[in-house]
Design a protein around this motif. Structure first.
Motif: not given
Length: 406
Positions: A65-66, A194-196, A254-257, A273-274
């Protein structure tokens, strides 16, 4: 400002990226081509013509994503398309972009309920077909016609089929999006990605902000699948593991599922999720993800993850009646898939297949020849029609991702 920017984020797939770039330069020499490389070394740089390609390397490790957001920063075209490093553009892209630019179109989508054309590189293996995909181009019927898309309706339908892919949403990955619309999204939400999974997240934000979107039934993007890509690992059935172990999700420090989603790696989970993260960001009460479908698919396909699935379901309090209905719907879909495999046992099902294509450049040439042989021409509306107010909600068909070819 140039008309088209092609952005190619890449990571340790130098041979595929270099071949795609060579073809894009030959077909579309006026385009801005950005290759953003997070590979372990910069040997790809020497494989690219420096005078026609903007090669950049982030100064730190990045999740996908980044990386997409970083690569976007240098785009100067009036229309932008992201592709994977084993993808390519398709025929007709420049003509479609010229029409969109002339007629004030925000975004253009190519494929609808399935890819119109896709290519698998040598070495791809399938659980069902062995090497039946490798070195082959698959082409499905298309007409060259254009129709307007109701972007919010497309987003709602994709939320109903949560975890199934992009739906008919306008997208910058494998689609054309105007720089003006990208800037509008960034002004409202801060970032495009964003998301994953950046393609799905950005498509939702684009759908929320787009006013004039068209689907052109023509393969102006040519998706590819290589052995180490999402498509390749999906075909091989090697894309399932824990979130902490899978390289895709492990890269997010820093993934917060989301507790409402099953906490294991599977394509439908990370896509869900995304998309959910995007609609949470949009904050519209009429955009509701159908979590029951994710639970249904997970229970049917991943029984060993039952405890994680039930924990997610408890977090959301999704009704069992809704989950049961989604299980029935998924069983119907899977039955149809297996019926196609029985009646059309070769890889690609009912698609026309072209064999012995060593790279995506050869696949592009074969696709272009197929279009010429069939006499398929682009039928784009005049600008007066393209600028008319959008009609009511259009029912949009759901495309399946390359990973669904398993």
């Amino acid at each position: 400002m140039t008309l088209i920017t092609i952005v190619i984020p890449t990571h340790n797939r130098q041979v595929y990226a270099a071949e795609a770039v060579r073809k894009i330069i030959a077909v579309l020499p006026s385009a801005q081509i950005i290759v953003s490389d997070t590979s372990a070394d910069d040997r790809l740089r020497a494989m690219l013509p420096a005078e026609t390609v903007e090669y950049v390397r982030p100064d730190r490790p990045m999740d996908v994503v980044s990386h997409f957001e970083f690569a976007l920063a240098g785009a100067r075209g009036r229309y932008v398309m992201f592709i994977g490093d084993d993808d390519c553009i398709g025929p007709g892209l420049e003509k479609i972009a010229q029409w969109a630019d002339r007629c004030g179109v925000d975004a253009v989508v190519s494929y609808g309920d399935s890819f119109l054309a896709n290519y698998f590189w040598p070495g791809v293996r399938s659980r069902f077909y062995g090497n039946g995909y490798a070195s082959r181009l698959f082409v499905r019927p298309f007409t060259g016609t254009a129709r307007r898309i109701d972007a919010v309706a497309a987003l709602r339908r994709t939320l109903r089929d949560l975890g199934s892919g992009l739906g008919n949403m306008p997208r910058v990955y494998h689609g054309l999006v105007s720089r003006a619309l990208i800037d509008k999204v960034k002004a409202r939400y801060g970032t495009l990605f964003g998301g994953v999974t950046p393609d799905i997240y950005s498509a939702a934000l684009i759908s929320d902000q787009a006013a004039n979107v068209w689907q052109v039934d023509y393969p102006f993007c040519l998706p590819g699948g290589s052995p180490s890509s999402t498509a390749g690992t999906g075909a091989a059935g090697t894309d399932l593991t824990s979130l902490a172990e899978h390289p895709h999700t492990a890269a997010f420090a820093d993934l917060r599922w989301d507790p409402a989603l099953p906490a294991f790696y599977a394509p439908h989970n990370v896509w869900a999720y995304s998309l959910k993260k995007a609609v949470d960001r949009i904050e519209r009460t009429d955009l509701r993800p159908n979590l029951a479908r994710v639970y249904a698919v997970s229970l049917l396909r991943h029984r060993r993850q039952r405890a994680k699935i039930l924990a997610a379901r408890s977090s959301s309090a999704s009704p069992w009646l809704a989950i049961t209905w989604e299980i029935a719907r998924e069983l119907v879909f899977q039955t149809r898939r297996y019926a196609i495999r029985l009646t059309a046992p070769k890889a690609g099902g009912t698609a026309i297949r072209f064999d012995d294509l060593p790279d995506i450049s050869a696949a592009y040439d074969r696709l272009e020849q197929y279009i010429a042989d069939r006499g398929i021409v682009l039928k784009l509306p005049d600008c007066a029609s393209a600028r008319e107010p959008a009609p009511g909600t259009i029912r949009n068909e759901q495309p399946r991702s390359l990973a669904a070819a398993r």
